[in-house]
Scaffold this active site. Structure first.
Site, short mmCIF file in Angstrom:
data_model
loop_
_atom_site.label_atom_id
_atom_site.label_comp_id
_atom_site.label_asym_id
_atom_site.label_seq_id
_atom_site.Cartn_x
_atom_site.Cartn_y
_atom_site.Cartn_z
N CYS A 79 0.90 -1.17 0.04
CA CYS A 79 -0.09 0.11 0.04
C CYS A 79 0.96 1.13 0.03
CB CYS A 79 -0.92 -0.14 1.27
SG CYS A 79 -2.23 1.14 1.02
N HIS A 183 -3.33 -4.90 -0.29
CA HIS A 183 -3.25 -5.46 0.89
C HIS A 183 -3.25 -6.82 1.06
CE1 HIS A 183 -3.04 -1.80 3.63
NE2 HIS A 183 -3.84 -1.39 2.77
N GLU A 185 -2.48 -9.14 3.34
CA GLU A 185 -2.75 -9.43 4.61
C GLU A 185 -4.42 -9.18 4.84
OE1 GLU A 185 -2.29 -4.98 5.37
OE2 GLU A 185 -1.56 -6.66 4.08
#
Length: 201
Positions: A79, A183, A185
């Site tokens: 990001c 992202h 995650e």
């Protein structure tokens, strides 16, 4: 060991949990000495580019990131962390980045009616060239985005885009340096597969 660089611009909990879920050894680092012990580096980040760039410098880790990446250590920017890899950003002025990826971070422009900034939510990856962190996923897999700016003037480095009325730079690669605007995650099983591939580099 994967060093997750903590320079005060983001909640690292989800990322550390995801790395734990795939069995990757990781450590949140706040000093250059800790960072130097790593085999790989993840540079996360959320917020404004200028503030993040300054905090990374003040942390004392900016130069170490540059030296390690220059020496071949795999580096993944996520990001805002990806945006910091670029030469510069035009977010609220002009600000210097790390210069590890050739290009300029600029706002998403030319959106058709009905498309709003930030680009937020799930979107499909459109591969542009082979990339080792994508070896366990396929073209068209969905990942999670939250951003208003993206990489431009970086065509040779782009490994994937996303369609948001206009093509948005989703990821880049220059040698051992990788960046994902999305992202991993927060991208479910697809994101875990991407982190797994990075951990295996």
């Amino acid at each position: 060991m994967i060093a997750v660089v903590d320079y005060g611009v983001g909640n690292l909990f989800s990322l550390v949990c995801s790395l734990g879920k795939i069995g990757a050894e990781s450590k949140v680092v706040t000093t250059a000495d800790e960072l130097k012990k790593a085999d790989k580096i993840i540079l996360p980040g959320v917020g404004a580019f200028a503030d993040a760039a300054e905090k990374l410098r003040l942390s004392g880790m900016r130069q170490t990131v540059l030296e390690m990446a220059g020496g071949g250590t795999p580096l993944l920017g996520i990001c805002l962390g990806m945006q910091l890899l670029f030469d510069k950003s035009l977010e609220y002025g002009e600000h210097c980045g790390l210069g590890l990826v050739s290009g300029v971070v600029d706002e998403i422009k030319g959106l058709p009616s009905g498309f709003k900034v930030p680009h937020m939510g799930w979107n499909a990856l459109r591969f542009k060239k082979p990339c080792p962190i994508y070896k366990y996923i396929k073209n068209g897999d969905y990942v999670y985005f939250v951003h208003s700016y993206h990489g431009t003037l970086c065509g040779k480095s782009v490994t994937a885009t996303a369609d948001y009325g206009v093509p948005v730079t989703a990821s880049v690669m220059e040698g051992n340096v990788f960046g994902t605007q999305f992202h991993p995650e927060k991208s479910g099983e697809t994101g875990l597969k991407i982190l797994t591939a990075f951990a295996e580099l």
